[in-house]
Design a protein around this motif. Structure first.
Motif, PDB file in Angstrom:
ATOM      1  N   LEU A   8       0.830  -1.205   0.000  1.00 35.11           N
ATOM      2  CA  LEU A   8       0.000   0.000   0.000  1.00 35.11           C
ATOM      3  C   LEU A   8       0.865   1.255   0.000  1.00 35.11           C
ATOM      4  N   SER A   9       1.915   1.247   0.776  1.00 36.88           N
ATOM      5  CA  SER A   9       2.819   2.396   0.828  1.00 36.88           C
ATOM      6  C   SER A   9       3.505   2.635  -0.511  1.00 36.88           C
ATOM      7  N   ALA A  78      -1.998   3.252  -8.630  1.00 39.14           N
ATOM      8  CA  ALA A  78      -3.387   2.948  -8.275  1.00 39.14           C
ATOM      9  C   ALA A  78      -3.672   1.453  -8.429  1.00 39.14           C
ATOM     10  N   ARG A  79      -3.085   0.861  -9.442  1.00 42.70           N
ATOM     11  CA  ARG A  79      -3.275  -0.580  -9.654  1.00 42.70           C
ATOM     12  C   ARG A  79      -2.611  -1.388  -8.527  1.00 42.70           C
ATOM     13  N   VAL A  80      -1.457  -0.927  -8.062  1.00 46.38           N
ATOM     14  CA  VAL A  80      -0.776  -1.598  -6.950  1.00 46.38           C
ATOM     15  C   VAL A  80      -1.639  -1.520  -5.688  1.00 46.38           C
ATOM     16  N   VAL A  81      -2.200  -0.339  -5.423  1.00 44.88           N
ATOM     17  CA  VAL A  81      -3.060  -0.172  -4.243  1.00 44.88           C
ATOM     18  C   VAL A  81      -4.289  -1.068  -4.361  1.00 44.88           C
ATOM     19  N   GLU A  82      -4.871  -1.105  -5.556  1.00 39.52           N
ATOM     20  CA  GLU A  82      -6.054  -1.951  -5.767  1.00 39.52           C
ATOM     21  C   GLU A  82      -5.736  -3.425  -5.542  1.00 39.52           C
ATOM     22  N   GLU A  86      -7.136  -6.018  -2.648  1.00 37.92           N
ATOM     23  CA  GLU A  86      -7.759  -7.315  -2.932  1.00 37.92           C
ATOM     24  C   GLU A  86      -7.064  -8.440  -2.170  1.00 37.92           C
ATOM     25  N   VAL A  87      -5.742  -8.418  -2.145  1.00 35.76           N
ATOM     26  CA  VAL A  87      -4.986  -9.456  -1.431  1.00 35.76           C
ATOM     27  C   VAL A  87      -5.282  -9.393   0.063  1.00 35.76           C
TER      28      VAL A  87
END
Length: 96
Positions: A8-9, A78-82, A86-87
């Motif tokens: 998230l970071s 944004a894709r990494v945060v998404e 989900e994980v």
């Protein structure tokens, strides 16, 4: 169970970096557009921008490329945060 916020970071950091890049590129593009004179008026009025400032100003093409890079960087963040969200949801559902 300790859940690390590193994904998230990293995603948030990428979004912020992309936003800063977009802001800088937009500022450069606006600066180039404001200081350019229409064709034919250069002979009538001398440029009011010092030569050293003109040479230090980034090219319009470079600014447009930086704008696109910043956009893609923010989208990737944004894709990494998404994905991290989900994980994390899956881990919590599995644990419960």
């Amino acid at each position: 169970m300790q859940i690390s916020g590193s994904a998230l970071s990293a995603g948030l950091s990428a979004i912020q970096t992309g936003q800063r890049r977009v802001d800088q590129a937009a500022s450069d593009i606006a600066g180039n557009a404001v200081n350019q004179q229409p064709p034919g008026s250069a002979a009538q009025q001398p440029s009011q921008v010092p030569a050293t400032e003109q040479s230090a100003r980034p090219e319009l093409a470079d600014s447009l490329v930086a704008l696109n890079v910043g956009k893609v960087e923010a989208q990737a963040g944004a894709r990494v945060v998404e994905t991290a969200d989900e994980v994390l949801g899956t881990l919590i559902d599995t644990r419960a």
